[in-house]
Scaffold this motif. Structure first.
Motif, PDB file in Angstrom:
ATOM      1  N   ASN A  13       0.842  -1.189   0.000  1.00  0.00           N
ATOM      2  CA  ASN A  13       0.000   0.000   0.000  1.00  0.00           C
ATOM      3  C   ASN A  13       0.882   1.245   0.000  1.00  0.00           C
ATOM      4  N   ILE A  14       0.692   2.085  -0.987  1.00  0.00           N
ATOM      5  CA  ILE A  14       1.433   3.345  -1.077  1.00  0.00           C
ATOM      6  C   ILE A  14       0.430   4.477  -0.891  1.00  0.00           C
ATOM      7  N   THR A  15       0.674   5.286   0.116  1.00  0.00           N
ATOM      8  CA  THR A  15      -0.258   6.372   0.414  1.00  0.00           C
ATOM      9  C   THR A  15       0.271   7.695  -0.092  1.00  0.00           C
ATOM     10  N   CYS A  16      -0.611   8.473  -0.635  1.00  0.00           N
ATOM     11  CA  CYS A  16      -0.289   9.789  -1.170  1.00  0.00           C
ATOM     12  C   CYS A  16      -1.149  10.813  -0.432  1.00  0.00           C
ATOM     13  N   SER A  17      -0.521  11.863   0.003  1.00  0.00           N
ATOM     14  CA  SER A  17      -1.244  12.932   0.690  1.00  0.00           C
ATOM     15  C   SER A  17      -1.482  14.081  -0.278  1.00  0.00           C
ATOM     16  N   HIS A  18      -2.712  14.569  -0.314  1.00  0.00           N
ATOM     17  CA  HIS A  18      -3.053  15.730  -1.159  1.00  0.00           C
ATOM     18  C   HIS A  18      -4.054  16.567  -0.386  1.00  0.00           C
ATOM     19  N   ASN A  19      -3.546  17.218   0.635  1.00  0.00           N
ATOM     20  CA  ASN A  19      -4.398  17.928   1.589  1.00  0.00           C
ATOM     21  C   ASN A  19      -5.240  19.024   0.955  1.00  0.00           C
ATOM     22  N   ASN A  20      -4.719  19.648  -0.076  1.00  0.00           N
ATOM     23  CA  ASN A  20      -5.423  20.792  -0.674  1.00  0.00           C
ATOM     24  C   ASN A  20      -6.216  20.412  -1.919  1.00  0.00           C
ATOM     25  N   ILE A  21      -6.618  19.159  -2.000  1.00  0.00           N
ATOM     26  CA  ILE A  21      -7.353  18.712  -3.186  1.00  0.00           C
ATOM     27  C   ILE A  21      -8.658  19.490  -3.314  1.00  0.00           C
ATOM     28  N   ALA A  22      -8.976  19.888  -4.535  1.00  0.00           N
ATOM     29  CA  ALA A  22     -10.190  20.658  -4.796  1.00  0.00           C
ATOM     30  C   ALA A  22     -11.321  19.732  -5.228  1.00  0.00           C
ATOM     31  N   THR A  23     -12.523  20.279  -5.160  1.00  0.00           N
ATOM     32  CA  THR A  23     -13.709  19.483  -5.483  1.00  0.00           C
ATOM     33  C   THR A  23     -13.627  18.854  -6.870  1.00  0.00           C
ATOM     34  N   ASN A  24     -13.042  19.566  -7.811  1.00  0.00           N
ATOM     35  CA  ASN A  24     -13.007  19.086  -9.185  1.00  0.00           C
ATOM     36  C   ASN A  24     -11.800  18.206  -9.504  1.00  0.00           C
ATOM     37  N   ASP A  25     -10.952  17.967  -8.526  1.00  0.00           N
ATOM     38  CA  ASP A  25      -9.719  17.213  -8.782  1.00  0.00           C
ATOM     39  C   ASP A  25      -9.954  15.714  -8.723  1.00  0.00           C
ATOM     40  N   TYR A  26      -9.229  14.983  -9.547  1.00  0.00           N
ATOM     41  CA  TYR A  26      -9.238  13.525  -9.498  1.00  0.00           C
ATOM     42  C   TYR A  26      -7.808  13.058  -9.232  1.00  0.00           C
ATOM     43  N   ILE A  27      -7.674  11.783  -8.922  1.00  0.00           N
ATOM     44  CA  ILE A  27      -6.371  11.223  -8.549  1.00  0.00           C
ATOM     45  C   ILE A  27      -5.994  10.128  -9.537  1.00  0.00           C
ATOM     46  N   THR A  28      -4.763  10.159  -9.973  1.00  0.00           N
ATOM     47  CA  THR A  28      -4.259   9.173 -10.929  1.00  0.00           C
ATOM     48  C   THR A  28      -2.916   8.644 -10.436  1.00  0.00           C
ATOM     49  N   TRP A  29      -2.673   7.379 -10.695  1.00  0.00           N
ATOM     50  CA  TRP A  29      -1.386   6.767 -10.366  1.00  0.00           C
ATOM     51  C   TRP A  29      -0.746   6.214 -11.640  1.00  0.00           C
ATOM     52  N   TYR A  30       0.564   6.470 -11.745  1.00  0.00           N
ATOM     53  CA  TYR A  30       1.356   5.933 -12.842  1.00  0.00           C
ATOM     54  C   TYR A  30       2.519   5.138 -12.264  1.00  0.00           C
ATOM     55  N   GLN A  31       3.021   4.221 -13.086  1.00  0.00           N
ATOM     56  CA  GLN A  31       4.169   3.393 -12.736  1.00  0.00           C
ATOM     57  C   GLN A  31       5.249   3.655 -13.776  1.00  0.00           C
ATOM     58  N   GLN A  32       6.495   3.705 -13.338  1.00  0.00           N
ATOM     59  CA  GLN A  32       7.581   3.890 -14.303  1.00  0.00           C
ATOM     60  C   GLN A  32       8.729   2.955 -13.986  1.00  0.00           C
ATOM     61  N   PHE A  33       9.106   2.153 -14.979  1.00  0.00           N
ATOM     62  CA  PHE A  33      10.303   1.320 -14.892  1.00  0.00           C
ATOM     63  C   PHE A  33      11.479   2.127 -15.417  1.00  0.00           C
ATOM     64  N   PRO A  34      12.694   1.765 -15.036  1.00  0.00           N
ATOM     65  CA  PRO A  34      13.874   2.500 -15.519  1.00  0.00           C
ATOM     66  C   PRO A  34      13.919   2.562 -17.039  1.00  0.00           C
ATOM     67  N   SER A  35      14.211   3.738 -17.536  1.00  0.00           N
ATOM     68  CA  SER A  35      14.371   3.979 -18.977  1.00  0.00           C
ATOM     69  C   SER A  35      13.117   3.655 -19.780  1.00  0.00           C
ATOM     70  N   GLN A  36      11.969   3.745 -19.144  1.00  0.00           N
ATOM     71  CA  GLN A  36      10.710   3.581 -19.867  1.00  0.00           C
ATOM     72  C   GLN A  36       9.772   4.727 -19.524  1.00  0.00           C
ATOM     73  N   GLY A  37       8.750   4.907 -20.350  1.00  0.00           N
ATOM     74  CA  GLY A  37       7.771   5.945 -20.084  1.00  0.00           C
ATOM     75  C   GLY A  37       6.829   5.534 -18.965  1.00  0.00           C
ATOM     76  N   PRO A  38       6.213   6.517 -18.312  1.00  0.00           N
ATOM     77  CA  PRO A  38       5.218   6.190 -17.279  1.00  0.00           C
ATOM     78  C   PRO A  38       4.083   5.366 -17.872  1.00  0.00           C
ATOM     79  N   ARG A  39       3.538   4.505 -17.033  1.00  0.00           N
ATOM     80  CA  ARG A  39       2.431   3.651 -17.461  1.00  0.00           C
ATOM     81  C   ARG A  39       1.253   3.887 -16.530  1.00  0.00           C
ATOM     82  N   PHE A  40       0.108   4.201 -17.087  1.00  0.00           N
ATOM     83  CA  PHE A  40      -1.096   4.445 -16.303  1.00  0.00           C
ATOM     84  C   PHE A  40      -1.485   3.197 -15.526  1.00  0.00           C
TER      85      PHE A  40
END
Lengths: 115, 114
Positions: free
Chosen positions: B19-46
């Motif tokens: 479990n990886i937790t992310c804090s976003h205390n100032n998140i606004a009503t219209n904001d959504y949350i996205t997570w990406y993964q990145q391996f070395p020397s590769q582009g981020p992956r949704f």
């Protein structure tokens, strides 16, 4: 699974030379992007492109940079006169606004080394 | 957009749930949350995206509490191939989706130990 394809995977160029990095986005995507990542640093936004024009660009994307969609499939990033500090991984990405919730698809990147 | 804060690194053993937790205390009503993964020397992956409560797909779950000031990415039974950097991003739903730049932080470097 559809992919974003980038060529070349590696490019070495001399300072002051022009380079063109190429990308083939996913065919039904409408938005295209370039990001870069200097070794050990964050992934940084360069430019977004929609309907054959730039939608947004960052401070990094100065007059030395340009993008083009020369045909229906390719999306290119040109750096006119490369500097040492342009050495980085450059990632192309595309997205489909009709599929919110599926994120952006990134390519595997082009490693640009300016010597 | 809300600033995000994640642990710099985490270690876990193969087969464990991570479990990886992310804090976003100032998140606004219209904001959504996205997570990406990145391996070395590769582009981020949704990986996953959500607005509130729980979202699950074939690779991960995303838990967002009612106040939305944090979110937790859950990776079930990790393997060595899950060793990567994981980024939590906050985006604005009211922006013209597809015309919104992604702002990556430094992410969480997850190392899976055999």
């Amino acid at each position: 699974e559809p992919e974003v394809t980038q060529t070349p995977s590696h490019q070495v160029t001399q300072m002051g030379q022009e380079v063109i990095l190429r990308c083939v986005p996913i065919s039904n995507h409408l938005y295209f992007y370039w990001y870069r990542q200097i070794l050990g640093q964050k992934v940084e936004f360069l430019v977004s492109f929609y309907n054959n024009e730039i939608s947004e660009k960052s401070e990094i994307f100065d007059d030395q940079f340009s993008v083009e969609r020369p045909d229906g499939s390719n999306f290119t990033l040109k750096i006119r006169s490369t500097k040492l500090e342009d050495s980085a991984m450059y990632f192309c990405a595309s997205s489909d606004p009709a599929h919110w919730g599926y994120g952006y698809t990134f390519g595997s990147g082009t490693r640009l080394t300016v010597v | 957009l809300a600033k995000t804060t994640q642990p710099i690194s985490m270690d876990s053993y193969e087969g464990q749930e991570v479990n990886i937790t992310c804090s976003h205390n100032n998140i606004a009503t219209n904001d959504y949350i996205t997570w990406y993964q990145q391996f070395p020397s590769q582009g981020p992956r949704f990986i996953i995206q959500g607005y509130k409560t729980k979202v699950t797909n074939e690779v991960a779950s995303l838990f967002i509490p009612a106040d939305r000031k944090s979110s937790t990415l859950s990776l079930p039974r990790v393997s060595l191939s899950d060793t990567a950097v994981y980024y939590c991003l906050v985006g604005d739903m009211l922006s013209n989706f597809g015309n919104e730049k992604l702002t990556f932080g430094t992410g969480t470097r997850l190392t899976i130990i055999p």
